[in-house]
Design a protein around this motif. Structure first.
Motif, PDB file in Angstrom:
ATOM      1  N   TRP A  47     -23.179  79.246  25.937  1.00 36.44           N
ATOM      2  CA  TRP A  47     -21.760  78.913  25.923  1.00 36.44           C
ATOM      3  C   TRP A  47     -20.909  80.172  26.076  1.00 36.44           C
ATOM      4  O   TRP A  47     -19.950  80.210  26.857  1.00 36.44           O
ATOM      5  N   ILE A  48     -21.254  81.220  25.337  1.00 37.71           N
ATOM      6  CA  ILE A  48     -20.535  82.488  25.448  1.00 37.71           C
ATOM      7  C   ILE A  48     -20.675  83.038  26.861  1.00 37.71           C
ATOM      8  O   ILE A  48     -19.690  83.454  27.487  1.00 37.71           O
ATOM      9  N   TYR A  49     -21.905  83.034  27.390  1.00 35.53           N
ATOM     10  CA  TYR A  49     -22.177  83.547  28.728  1.00 35.53           C
ATOM     11  C   TYR A  49     -21.364  82.798  29.781  1.00 35.53           C
ATOM     12  O   TYR A  49     -20.734  83.413  30.642  1.00 35.53           O
ATOM     13  N   LYS A  54     -16.668  82.283  33.399  1.00 32.82           N
ATOM     14  CA  LYS A  54     -15.525  81.492  33.840  1.00 32.82           C
ATOM     15  C   LYS A  54     -14.251  82.334  33.848  1.00 32.82           C
ATOM     16  O   LYS A  54     -13.439  82.230  34.763  1.00 32.82           O
ATOM     17  N   LYS A  55     -14.078  83.191  32.826  1.00 36.38           N
ATOM     18  CA  LYS A  55     -12.865  84.003  32.736  1.00 36.38           C
ATOM     19  C   LYS A  55     -12.852  85.130  33.762  1.00 36.38           C
ATOM     20  O   LYS A  55     -11.808  85.425  34.336  1.00 36.38           O
ATOM     21  N   LYS A  56     -14.001  85.815  33.925  1.00 39.25           N
ATOM     22  CA  LYS A  56     -14.129  86.968  34.825  1.00 39.25           C
ATOM     23  C   LYS A  56     -12.950  87.939  34.663  1.00 39.25           C
ATOM     24  O   LYS A  56     -12.275  88.291  35.630  1.00 39.25           O
ATOM     25  N   GLU A  57     -12.734  88.347  33.427  1.00 42.86           N
ATOM     26  CA  GLU A  57     -11.599  89.218  33.109  1.00 42.86           C
ATOM     27  C   GLU A  57     -11.841  90.620  33.664  1.00 42.86           C
ATOM     28  O   GLU A  57     -12.773  91.308  33.275  1.00 42.86           O
ATOM     29  N   ARG A 130     -16.147  85.357  18.653  1.00 40.75           N
ATOM     30  CA  ARG A 130     -14.775  85.285  18.154  1.00 40.75           C
ATOM     31  C   ARG A 130     -13.749  85.353  19.285  1.00 40.75           C
ATOM     32  O   ARG A 130     -12.728  84.664  19.244  1.00 40.75           O
ATOM     33  N   ILE A 131     -14.024  86.167  20.305  1.00 43.13           N
ATOM     34  CA  ILE A 131     -13.074  86.305  21.412  1.00 43.13           C
ATOM     35  C   ILE A 131     -13.167  85.127  22.370  1.00 43.13           C
ATOM     36  O   ILE A 131     -12.165  84.488  22.688  1.00 43.13           O
ATOM     37  N   GLU A 136      -9.788  84.331  19.619  1.00 48.67           N
ATOM     38  CA  GLU A 136      -9.028  85.363  18.901  1.00 48.67           C
ATOM     39  C   GLU A 136      -8.595  86.446  19.887  1.00 48.67           C
ATOM     40  O   GLU A 136      -9.310  86.754  20.837  1.00 48.67           O
ATOM     41  N   PRO A 137      -7.413  87.055  19.675  1.00 50.35           N
ATOM     42  CA  PRO A 137      -6.948  88.115  20.584  1.00 50.35           C
ATOM     43  C   PRO A 137      -7.842  89.349  20.477  1.00 50.35           C
ATOM     44  O   PRO A 137      -8.264  89.742  19.394  1.00 50.35           O
ATOM     45  N   ASP A 138      -8.093  89.967  21.625  1.00 50.74           N
ATOM     46  CA  ASP A 138      -9.018  91.100  21.661  1.00 50.74           C
ATOM     47  C   ASP A 138      -8.326  92.445  21.844  1.00 50.74           C
ATOM     48  O   ASP A 138      -8.960  93.421  22.208  1.00 50.74           O
ATOM     49  N   ASP A 139      -7.036  92.501  21.572  1.00 52.14           N
ATOM     50  CA  ASP A 139      -6.308  93.737  21.835  1.00 52.14           C
ATOM     51  C   ASP A 139      -6.097  94.615  20.602  1.00 52.14           C
ATOM     52  O   ASP A 139      -5.537  95.693  20.717  1.00 52.14           O
ATOM     53  N   ALA A 140      -6.537  94.203  19.422  1.00 51.69           N
ATOM     54  CA  ALA A 140      -6.334  95.022  18.230  1.00 51.69           C
ATOM     55  C   ALA A 140      -7.428  94.737  17.209  1.00 51.69           C
ATOM     56  O   ALA A 140      -8.140  93.742  17.288  1.00 51.69           O
ATOM     57  N   GLY A 141      -7.525  95.627  16.251  1.00 48.36           N
ATOM     58  CA  GLY A 141      -8.473  95.440  15.151  1.00 48.36           C
ATOM     59  C   GLY A 141      -9.917  95.639  15.569  1.00 48.36           C
ATOM     60  O   GLY A 141     -10.220  96.407  16.481  1.00 48.36           O
TER      61      GLY A 141
END
Length: 165
Positions: A47-49, A54-57, A130-131, A136-141
């Motif tokens: 699922w993560i993979y 799908k996102k290909k960020e 989590r991401i 969850e946002p991945d830009d901090a913490g």
């Protein structure tokens, strides 16, 4: 290790003291639970993979020399996450093989229960889950890339470089 995982370990230790681990029916139940846990974890990794695919960020992140052992490198979040999920799946596969060897060749029954309970929590605590699954946002913490790789006997070591595409 999270507090949830510690509580699961404590509960599994208590359950092991109450279980008759010489009874073949109990051993078969533990085997089934371990196999069910393995299937759950493999489905979660798939699922993560697929979510990463799908996102290909293509947002680029900078890896410093201390983080990759090489001169400064730039890698996309997609490449970094794919390398991390493949690394986690490889580590998980090795743990399944070691656990299977310990159980079938060395007759170790107790680790089956511990592994069956801890493996799902390990995935639920991972940054990738989590991401990409919880959103969850991945830009901090602690979700900001690059992530430290936990060391086996000490503090976290720098993250290995992800292969460029």
């Amino acid at each position: 290790m999270s507090s949830q995982t510690m509580m699961v370990m404590l509960g599994s230790m208590l359950a092991m003291s109450k279980l008759d681990l010489d009874n073949q029916q109990n051993i078969n139940t533990l085997r089934f639970g371990f196999c069910a846990s393995c299937v759950y974890c493999l489905v979660a990794y798939f699922w993560i993979y697929s979510t990463i695919n799908k996102k290909k960020e293509k947002t680029m992140i900078q890896l410093s020399p201390a983080q990759n052992g090489n001169p400064e490198a730039t890698v996309s979040k997609f490449d970094y996450d794919m390398a991390r999920v493949q690394e986690q799946l490889r580590t998980y596969s090795i743990s399944i093989m070691v656990m299977s060897f310990m159980h079938f060749q060395m007759d170790a029954v107790r680790p089956l229960l511990v592994q069956a309970l801890i493996q799902p929590f390990t995935i639920l605590d991972s940054q990738l889950f989590r991401i990409h699954i919880l959103g969850e946002p991945d830009d901090a913490g602690d979700l900001r890339r690059p992530w430290p790789v936990p060391g086996l006997f000490g503090p976290a070591r720098p993250t290995p470089p992800a292969p460029p595409a």
